[in-house]
Write a protein that holds these residues in place. Structure first.
Motif, PDB file in Angstrom:
ATOM      1  N   PRO A 165      -9.092  -9.537   1.229  1.00  0.00           N
ATOM      2  CA  PRO A 165      -8.289  -8.644   0.392  1.00  0.00           C
ATOM      3  C   PRO A 165      -8.415  -8.889  -1.106  1.00  0.00           C
ATOM      4  CG  PRO A 165      -6.914 -10.386   1.193  1.00  0.00           C
ATOM      5  CD  PRO A 165      -8.277 -10.597   1.814  1.00  0.00           C
ATOM      6  N   ALA A 166      -9.167  -9.927  -1.501  1.00  0.00           N
ATOM      7  CA  ALA A 166      -9.215 -10.326  -2.912  1.00  0.00           C
ATOM      8  C   ALA A 166      -9.595  -9.187  -3.854  1.00  0.00           C
ATOM      9  CB  ALA A 166     -10.168 -11.505  -3.086  1.00  0.00           C
ATOM     10  N   ALA A 167     -10.403  -8.254  -3.409  1.00  0.00           N
ATOM     11  CA  ALA A 167     -10.827  -7.151  -4.283  1.00  0.00           C
ATOM     12  C   ALA A 167      -9.658  -6.255  -4.693  1.00  0.00           C
ATOM     13  CB  ALA A 167     -11.895  -6.315  -3.586  1.00  0.00           C
ATOM     14  N   GLY A 168      -8.596  -6.236  -3.915  1.00  0.00           N
ATOM     15  CA  GLY A 168      -7.443  -5.396  -4.256  1.00  0.00           C
ATOM     16  C   GLY A 168      -6.559  -5.974  -5.340  1.00  0.00           C
ATOM     17  N   TYR A 169      -6.552  -7.302  -5.482  1.00  0.00           N
ATOM     18  CA  TYR A 169      -5.625  -7.932  -6.422  1.00  0.00           C
ATOM     19  C   TYR A 169      -5.854  -7.525  -7.880  1.00  0.00           C
ATOM     20  CZ  TYR A 169      -4.716 -10.975  -2.378  1.00  0.00           C
ATOM     21  OH  TYR A 169      -4.421 -11.469  -1.134  1.00  0.00           O
ATOM     22  N   LEU A 216      -7.692  -0.470  -0.605  1.00  0.00           N
ATOM     23  CA  LEU A 216      -8.246  -1.791  -0.272  1.00  0.00           C
ATOM     24  C   LEU A 216      -7.292  -2.590   0.610  1.00  0.00           C
ATOM     25  CD1 LEU A 216      -9.856  -2.623  -3.729  1.00  0.00           C
ATOM     26  CD2 LEU A 216     -11.055  -2.024  -1.599  1.00  0.00           C
ATOM     27  N   PHE A 217      -5.993  -2.484   0.366  1.00  0.00           N
ATOM     28  CA  PHE A 217      -5.025  -3.191   1.200  1.00  0.00           C
ATOM     29  C   PHE A 217      -4.940  -2.584   2.604  1.00  0.00           C
ATOM     30  CE2 PHE A 217      -2.913  -4.416  -3.006  1.00  0.00           C
ATOM     31  CZ  PHE A 217      -3.602  -5.620  -3.064  1.00  0.00           C
ATOM     32  N   VAL A 218      -5.013  -1.269   2.708  1.00  0.00           N
ATOM     33  CA  VAL A 218      -4.995  -0.622   4.026  1.00  0.00           C
ATOM     34  C   VAL A 218      -6.234  -1.024   4.832  1.00  0.00           C
ATOM     35  CG1 VAL A 218      -5.194   1.617   5.200  1.00  0.00           C
ATOM     36  CG2 VAL A 218      -3.495   1.288   3.402  1.00  0.00           C
ATOM     37  N   VAL A 219      -7.379  -1.066   4.192  1.00  0.00           N
ATOM     38  CA  VAL A 219      -8.605  -1.496   4.885  1.00  0.00           C
ATOM     39  C   VAL A 219      -8.447  -2.940   5.354  1.00  0.00           C
ATOM     40  CG1 VAL A 219     -11.065  -1.985   4.582  1.00  0.00           C
ATOM     41  CG2 VAL A 219     -10.111   0.161   3.721  1.00  0.00           C
ATOM     42  N   THR A 220      -7.887  -3.793   4.521  1.00  0.00           N
ATOM     43  CA  THR A 220      -7.650  -5.188   4.910  1.00  0.00           C
ATOM     44  C   THR A 220      -6.733  -5.264   6.125  1.00  0.00           C
ATOM     45  OG1 THR A 220      -7.927  -5.949   2.632  1.00  0.00           O
ATOM     46  CG2 THR A 220      -6.733  -7.413   4.130  1.00  0.00           C
ATOM     47  N   VAL A 221      -5.652  -4.511   6.097  1.00  0.00           N
ATOM     48  CA  VAL A 221      -4.708  -4.500   7.220  1.00  0.00           C
ATOM     49  C   VAL A 221      -5.423  -4.070   8.504  1.00  0.00           C
ATOM     50  CG1 VAL A 221      -2.669  -3.323   8.178  1.00  0.00           C
ATOM     51  CG2 VAL A 221      -2.636  -4.203   5.831  1.00  0.00           C
ATOM     52  N   ALA A 222      -6.183  -2.999   8.420  1.00  0.00           N
ATOM     53  CA  ALA A 222      -6.903  -2.506   9.599  1.00  0.00           C
ATOM     54  C   ALA A 222      -7.873  -3.559  10.121  1.00  0.00           C
ATOM     55  CB  ALA A 222      -7.647  -1.218   9.258  1.00  0.00           C
ATOM     56  N   MET A 223      -8.572  -4.211   9.222  1.00  0.00           N
ATOM     57  CA  MET A 223      -9.524  -5.243   9.650  1.00  0.00           C
ATOM     58  C   MET A 223      -8.818  -6.385  10.375  1.00  0.00           C
ATOM     59  SD  MET A 223     -12.105  -5.310   6.363  1.00  0.00           S
ATOM     60  CE  MET A 223     -13.090  -6.677   7.001  1.00  0.00           C
ATOM     61  N   LEU A 240      -2.644   8.673 -15.615  1.00  0.00           N
ATOM     62  CA  LEU A 240      -3.592   8.854 -14.519  1.00  0.00           C
ATOM     63  C   LEU A 240      -4.337   7.571 -14.177  1.00  0.00           C
ATOM     64  CD1 LEU A 240      -4.961  10.736 -12.491  1.00  0.00           C
ATOM     65  CD2 LEU A 240      -6.599  11.348 -14.299  1.00  0.00           C
ATOM     66  N   TRP A 241      -4.769   6.803 -15.173  1.00  0.00           N
ATOM     67  CA  TRP A 241      -5.525   5.587 -14.875  1.00  0.00           C
ATOM     68  C   TRP A 241      -4.671   4.591 -14.096  1.00  0.00           C
ATOM     69  CZ3 TRP A 241      -4.164   0.704 -16.370  1.00  0.00           C
ATOM     70  CH2 TRP A 241      -3.263   0.568 -17.437  1.00  0.00           C
ATOM     71  N   MET A 242      -3.373   4.540 -14.376  1.00  0.00           N
ATOM     72  CA  MET A 242      -2.476   3.637 -13.637  1.00  0.00           C
ATOM     73  C   MET A 242      -2.338   4.105 -12.193  1.00  0.00           C
ATOM     74  SD  MET A 242       0.648   3.017 -16.247  1.00  0.00           S
ATOM     75  CE  MET A 242       0.350   3.548 -17.921  1.00  0.00           C
ATOM     76  N   ARG A 243      -2.222   5.405 -12.029  1.00  0.00           N
ATOM     77  CA  ARG A 243      -2.073   5.959 -10.683  1.00  0.00           C
ATOM     78  C   ARG A 243      -3.341   5.733  -9.872  1.00  0.00           C
ATOM     79  NH1 ARG A 243      -0.795  11.595 -12.373  1.00  0.00           N
ATOM     80  NH2 ARG A 243      -0.695  12.053 -10.159  1.00  0.00           N
ATOM     81  N   LEU A 244      -4.489   5.886 -10.505  1.00  0.00           N
ATOM     82  CA  LEU A 244      -5.757   5.665  -9.794  1.00  0.00           C
ATOM     83  C   LEU A 244      -5.950   4.198  -9.412  1.00  0.00           C
ATOM     84  CD1 LEU A 244      -8.173   8.037 -11.749  1.00  0.00           C
ATOM     85  CD2 LEU A 244      -7.208   8.354  -9.443  1.00  0.00           C
ATOM     86  N   THR A 245      -5.596   3.281 -10.300  1.00  0.00           N
ATOM     87  CA  THR A 245      -5.724   1.861  -9.938  1.00  0.00           C
ATOM     88  C   THR A 245      -4.786   1.524  -8.783  1.00  0.00           C
ATOM     89  OG1 THR A 245      -4.154   1.139 -11.643  1.00  0.00           O
ATOM     90  CG2 THR A 245      -6.498   1.096 -12.218  1.00  0.00           C
ATOM     91  N   GLY A 246      -3.598   2.122  -8.789  1.00  0.00           N
ATOM     92  CA  GLY A 246      -2.670   1.909  -7.676  1.00  0.00           C
ATOM     93  C   GLY A 246      -3.228   2.428  -6.366  1.00  0.00           C
ATOM     94  N   LEU A 247      -3.838   3.608  -6.409  1.00  0.00           N
ATOM     95  CA  LEU A 247      -4.416   4.176  -5.184  1.00  0.00           C
ATOM     96  C   LEU A 247      -5.617   3.373  -4.692  1.00  0.00           C
ATOM     97  CD1 LEU A 247      -4.090   7.980  -5.982  1.00  0.00           C
ATOM     98  CD2 LEU A 247      -2.739   6.628  -4.342  1.00  0.00           C
ATOM     99  N   ILE A 248      -6.434   2.879  -5.619  1.00  0.00           N
ATOM    100  CA  ILE A 248      -7.569   2.033  -5.206  1.00  0.00           C
ATOM    101  C   ILE A 248      -7.058   0.764  -4.547  1.00  0.00           C
ATOM    102  CG2 ILE A 248      -9.496   0.623  -6.052  1.00  0.00           C
ATOM    103  CD1 ILE A 248      -9.886   2.859  -8.232  1.00  0.00           C
ATOM    104  N   ALA A 264       0.832  -1.207   0.000  1.00  0.00           N
ATOM    105  CA  ALA A 264       0.000   0.000   0.000  1.00  0.00           C
ATOM    106  C   ALA A 264       0.869   1.261   0.000  1.00  0.00           C
ATOM    107  CB  ALA A 264      -0.952  -0.003   1.190  1.00  0.00           C
ATOM    108  N   ALA A 265       1.874   1.275   0.863  1.00  0.00           N
ATOM    109  CA  ALA A 265       2.773   2.429   0.903  1.00  0.00           C
ATOM    110  C   ALA A 265       3.485   2.603  -0.434  1.00  0.00           C
ATOM    111  CB  ALA A 265       3.788   2.266   2.034  1.00  0.00           C
TER     112      ALA A 265
END
Length: 170
Positions: free
Chosen positions: A147-151, A125-132, A113-121, A99-100
């Motif tokens: 975490p599957a949605a992030g892959y 998703l990975f940060v939310v997984t970590v927090a959970m 931009l589309w690559m940067r946005l997919t990276g941020l999404i 995520a970092a």
């Protein structure tokens, strides 16, 4: 003319993306661990080469992002053979670093931009997984929706990086 190292990095990203996703969907633990071992090594090699490339180009933020991704992938690779449940601590550390890394890589205007946005999404998703997981959710690396949605977002980012490497005359 494109560098042979760019081709090797692109190949590593492609292998990492394909084998990583495949490993998520197989039921056999030995096959999953094998696919993820190949995925991990390919991504470590690719991101090491990308770190060097972007450092030489003077893009320190992107280079640091790829170096951070390498560290995260190394953690994932180290925990892989322990099996799904036992790998959770290294998995959480690894996707935290992913995520970092994705934030660092996406912060610069180096990629479309589309690559940067997919990276941020993917990073979100990975940060939310970590927090959970840190707050007690019993998630495994193959759990859905997280975490599957992030892959897929991560692999879409890989596709963009590959495209950038292969279209580049450097």
């Amino acid at each position: 003319m494109r560098s042979n190292l760019d081709t090797i990095a692109a190949t590593g990203l492609a292998i990492g993306g394909a084998f990583g996703l495949a490993g998520t969907f197989v039921a056999s633990a030995p096959l999953r661990e094998t696919l993820w071992a190949i995925d991990g090594v390919a991504l470590v090699v690719a991101t090491a080469l990308l770190t060097m490339k972007y450092q030489r180009l003077g893009n320190d933020c992107v280079a640091a992002g790829f170096l951070t991704f390498l560290a995260g992938e190394s953690l994932l690779l180290a925990g892989n053979a322990a099996g799904l449940e036992a790998s959770v601590p290294s998995y959480v550390g690894g996707i935290s670093l992913w995520a970092a890394a994705l934030v660092l890589i996406s912060a610069a205007n180096t990629f479309a931009l589309w690559m940067r946005l997919t990276g941020l999404i993917a990073a979100i998703l990975f940060v939310v997984t970590v927090a959970m997981v840190l707050w007690g959710a019993p998630l495994l690396p193959i759990s859905a929706p997280l975490p599957a949605a992030g892959y897929p977002f991560l692999v879409l980012g890989f596709a963009g990086w590959i495209w950038t490497l292969l279209k580049s005359p450097r």
